[in-house]
Write an enzyme that holds these catalytic residues in place. Sequence first.
Site, PDB file in Angstrom:
ATOM      1  N   LEU A 143       0.915  -1.209  -0.015  1.00 41.21           N
ATOM      2  CA  LEU A 143      -0.085   0.094  -0.146  1.00 41.21           C
ATOM      3  C   LEU A 143       1.034   1.093  -0.211  1.00 41.21           C
ATOM      4  O   LEU A 143       2.009   1.297   0.557  1.00 41.21           O
ATOM      5  CB  LEU A 143      -1.065   0.028   1.241  1.00 41.21           C
ATOM      6  CG  LEU A 143      -1.733  -1.128   1.248  1.00 41.21           C
ATOM      7  CD1 LEU A 143      -2.812  -0.745   2.492  1.00 41.21           C
ATOM      8  CD2 LEU A 143      -2.613  -1.619   0.045  1.00 41.21           C
ATOM      9  N   GLY A 164       0.954  -5.298   1.219  1.00 38.94           N
ATOM     10  CA  GLY A 164      -0.072  -5.129   0.034  1.00 38.94           C
ATOM     11  C   GLY A 164       0.708  -6.037  -0.881  1.00 38.94           C
ATOM     12  O   GLY A 164      -0.411  -6.618  -1.756  1.00 38.94           O
ATOM     13  N   ASN A 195       4.781  -7.663   6.442  1.00 40.15           N
ATOM     14  CA  ASN A 195       5.310  -7.156   7.082  1.00 40.15           C
ATOM     15  C   ASN A 195       5.168  -5.980   8.255  1.00 40.15           C
ATOM     16  O   ASN A 195       5.556  -4.998   8.672  1.00 40.15           O
ATOM     17  CB  ASN A 195       6.795  -6.318   6.537  1.00 40.15           C
ATOM     18  CG  ASN A 195       6.549  -5.394   5.743  1.00 40.15           C
ATOM     19  OD1 ASN A 195       5.358  -5.442   4.816  1.00 40.15           O
ATOM     20  ND2 ASN A 195       7.412  -4.279   5.546  1.00 40.15           N
ATOM     21  N   GLU A 196       3.823  -5.900   8.089  1.00 35.99           N
ATOM     22  CA  GLU A 196       3.003  -4.451   9.005  1.00 35.99           C
ATOM     23  C   GLU A 196       3.449  -4.382  10.255  1.00 35.99           C
ATOM     24  O   GLU A 196       3.640  -3.117  10.614  1.00 35.99           O
ATOM     25  CB  GLU A 196       1.591  -4.869   8.963  1.00 35.99           C
ATOM     26  CG  GLU A 196       0.745  -4.729   7.496  1.00 35.99           C
ATOM     27  CD  GLU A 196       1.028  -5.717   6.614  1.00 35.99           C
ATOM     28  OE1 GLU A 196       1.466  -6.563   6.861  1.00 35.99           O
ATOM     29  OE2 GLU A 196       0.324  -5.946   5.453  1.00 35.99           O
TER      30      GLU A 196
HETATM   31  N1  CO8 Z   1       4.263   3.724  -0.142  1.00 33.96           N
HETATM   32  C1  CO8 Z   1       4.976   4.906  -0.599  1.00 33.96           C
HETATM   33  N2  CO8 Z   1       6.176   4.959  -1.131  1.00 33.96           N
HETATM   34  C2  CO8 Z   1       6.993   4.037  -1.163  1.00 33.96           C
HETATM   35  C3  CO8 Z   1       6.669   2.730  -0.688  1.00 33.96           C
HETATM   36  C4  CO8 Z   1       5.440   2.832  -0.179  1.00 33.96           C
HETATM   37  N3  CO8 Z   1       4.910   1.405   0.309  1.00 33.96           N
HETATM   38  N4  CO8 Z   1       7.621   2.096  -0.621  1.00 33.96           N
HETATM   39  C5  CO8 Z   1       8.835   2.669  -1.192  1.00 33.96           C
HETATM   40  N5  CO8 Z   1       8.424   4.018  -1.306  1.00 33.96           N
HETATM   41  C6  CO8 Z   1       9.441   5.219  -1.857  1.00 33.96           C
HETATM   42  C7  CO8 Z   1      10.511   5.353  -1.029  1.00 33.96           C
HETATM   43  O1  CO8 Z   1      10.054   6.239   0.083  1.00 33.96           O
HETATM   44  C8  CO8 Z   1      11.235   5.973  -2.204  1.00 33.96           C
HETATM   45  O2  CO8 Z   1      10.730   7.414  -2.126  1.00 33.96           O
HETATM   46  P1  CO8 Z   1      11.962   8.750  -2.528  1.00 33.96           P
HETATM   47  O3  CO8 Z   1      12.450   8.250  -4.023  1.00 33.96           O
HETATM   48  O4  CO8 Z   1      11.040   9.881  -2.646  1.00 33.96           O
HETATM   49  O5  CO8 Z   1      12.670   8.583  -1.383  1.00 33.96           O
HETATM   50  C9  CO8 Z   1      11.018   5.289  -3.027  1.00 33.96           C
HETATM   51  O6  CO8 Z   1       9.601   4.944  -2.951  1.00 33.96           O
HETATM   52  C10 CO8 Z   1      11.944   4.104  -3.705  1.00 33.96           C
HETATM   53  O7  CO8 Z   1      12.118   3.446  -2.707  1.00 33.96           O
HETATM   54  P2  CO8 Z   1      13.513   2.727  -2.254  1.00 33.96           P
HETATM   55  O8  CO8 Z   1      14.466   3.740  -2.370  1.00 33.96           O
HETATM   56  O9  CO8 Z   1      13.213   2.125  -0.876  1.00 33.96           O
HETATM   57  O10 CO8 Z   1      13.497   1.523  -3.335  1.00 33.96           O
HETATM   58  P3  CO8 Z   1      14.540   0.236  -3.353  1.00 33.96           P
HETATM   59  O11 CO8 Z   1      14.417  -0.352  -4.751  1.00 33.96           O
HETATM   60  O12 CO8 Z   1      15.588   0.230  -2.523  1.00 33.96           O
HETATM   61  O13 CO8 Z   1      13.647  -0.892  -2.085  1.00 33.96           O
HETATM   62  C11 CO8 Z   1      11.369  -1.748  -1.507  1.00 33.96           C
HETATM   63  C12 CO8 Z   1      12.220  -1.142  -2.798  1.00 33.96           C
HETATM   64  C13 CO8 Z   1      12.067  -2.933  -0.937  1.00 33.96           C
HETATM   65  C14 CO8 Z   1      10.071  -1.823  -1.956  1.00 33.96           C
HETATM   66  C15 CO8 Z   1      11.495  -0.742  -0.426  1.00 33.96           C
HETATM   67  O14 CO8 Z   1      10.836   0.611  -0.660  1.00 33.96           O
HETATM   68  C16 CO8 Z   1      10.680  -0.942   0.900  1.00 33.96           C
HETATM   69  O15 CO8 Z   1      10.883  -1.958   1.626  1.00 33.96           O
HETATM   70  N6  CO8 Z   1       9.325  -0.050   0.875  1.00 33.96           N
HETATM   71  C17 CO8 Z   1       8.562  -0.462   2.010  1.00 33.96           C
HETATM   72  C18 CO8 Z   1       7.476  -1.193   1.678  1.00 33.96           C
HETATM   73  C19 CO8 Z   1       6.535  -1.408   3.000  1.00 33.96           C
HETATM   74  O16 CO8 Z   1       6.881  -1.698   4.080  1.00 33.96           O
HETATM   75  N7  CO8 Z   1       5.292  -1.516   2.591  1.00 33.96           N
HETATM   76  C20 CO8 Z   1       4.228  -1.647   3.594  1.00 33.96           C
HETATM   77  C21 CO8 Z   1       3.190  -0.913   3.272  1.00 33.96           C
HETATM   78  S1  CO8 Z   1       1.709  -1.116   4.273  1.00 33.96           S
HETATM   79  C22 CO8 Z   1       0.822  -2.190   3.566  1.00 33.96           C
HETATM   80  O17 CO8 Z   1       0.719  -2.418   2.306  1.00 33.96           O
HETATM   81  C23 CO8 Z   1      -0.363  -2.714   4.408  1.00 33.96           C
HETATM   82  C24 CO8 Z   1      -0.682  -1.833   5.219  1.00 33.96           C
HETATM   83  C25 CO8 Z   1      -2.096  -2.437   6.133  1.00 33.96           C
HETATM   84  C26 CO8 Z   1      -2.908  -1.342   6.699  1.00 33.96           C
HETATM   85  C27 CO8 Z   1      -3.350  -1.709   8.032  1.00 33.96           C
HETATM   86  C28 CO8 Z   1      -3.892  -0.394   8.900  1.00 33.96           C
HETATM   87  C29 CO8 Z   1      -4.633  -0.839   9.866  1.00 33.96           C
END
Ligand code: CO8
Length: 243
Positions: free
Chosen positions: A49, A94, A118-119
């Site tokens: 997400l 997500g 990994n939430e």
């Molecule tokens: N949302 C928004 N922006 C993101 C996300 C995301 N999920 N993931 C990465 N980005 C952004 C980064 O901040 C970065 O932005 P900027 O260029 O402006 O600095 C850009 O995308 C590139 O990211 P990276 O430099 O980290 O890229 P890498 O290629 O090194 O890594 C990954 C890619 C492995 C995907 C890494 O970005 C990562 O681990 N991202 C986080 C993923 C994550 O933890 N997602 C969880 C989202 S929560 C969800 O899906 C379920 C929620 C359920 C809700 C329940 C509530 C009650």
Amino acid sequence: MKFKSPPVNSLSLDFLTEFCISLEKLENDRACRGVILTSAVPKIFSSGLDITEMCGKSTEHYAEFWRAVQEMWLRLYSSNMVTVAAVNGSSPAGGCLIALTCDYRIMAENPKFSIGLNEAQLGIVAPFWFKDTFVNVVGHRVAERSLQLGSLHSAPEAHRIGLVDELVPEEKLKDRATAVMQQWLALPDHARQLTKTMMRKAVLDRLVAHREEDVQNFISFISKESIQKSLRMYMEMLKKKKS
Ligand code: CO8
């Protein structure tokens, strides 16, 4: 269907809306009996997400966003089509849910790619229907441990715990997904579809029955200052990791 929303295929409201429309078109196309989901972004299937949709927005926005997340899951989990995830990169939260929602998962065998719900690492809690989908794939014990620890599993580990069905070298992923699709399509649609419904109905019905309550839970949880702070810190950590 190839996800192409650089840099990381995060599931924004726009992405989810377009995804649902595309799925509906395929679902209504009698000539289409199956869909392979994969990514056009190198090394990333989907980053889950879009966290920016859950930070500093209005209550109305959170409600609209969460309904779109629910809609995506409901459509995909109840799809009449054969759904195969060709996971060609990392797939947290997500992104993992999308893969879990498919009938079959094949992942590129690169140990640098990880997948999982990994939430907990973000200080948030996977909703019950994320958990149910996960339990249906890996079983209760593995899901309980993995969810509590917010584990992201490397591709080999994901295969070992049954989170993905098989690993193949990345260059063979497309061919293997096509072969698997052919195998599933060899069966009569009605028998396969009724079996799928039988296996998934209870979990689908649970969200349908509590959909609005689930939206309200999401809003009250995500609006908490402590949760907003955790999400902001997580985003900062992602940015710092870069520099
Ligand atoms: N949302 C928004 N922006 C993101 C996300 C995301 N999920 N993931 C990465 N980005 C952004 C980064 O901040 C970065 O932005 P900027 O260029 O402006 O600095 C850009 O995308 C590139 O990211 P990276 O430099 O980290 O890229 P890498 O290629 O090194 O890594 C990954 C890619 C492995 C995907 C890494 O970005 C990562 O681990 N991202 C986080 C993923 C994550 O933890 N997602 C969880 C989202 S929560 C969800 O899906 C379920 C929620 C359920 C809700 C329940 C509530 C009650």
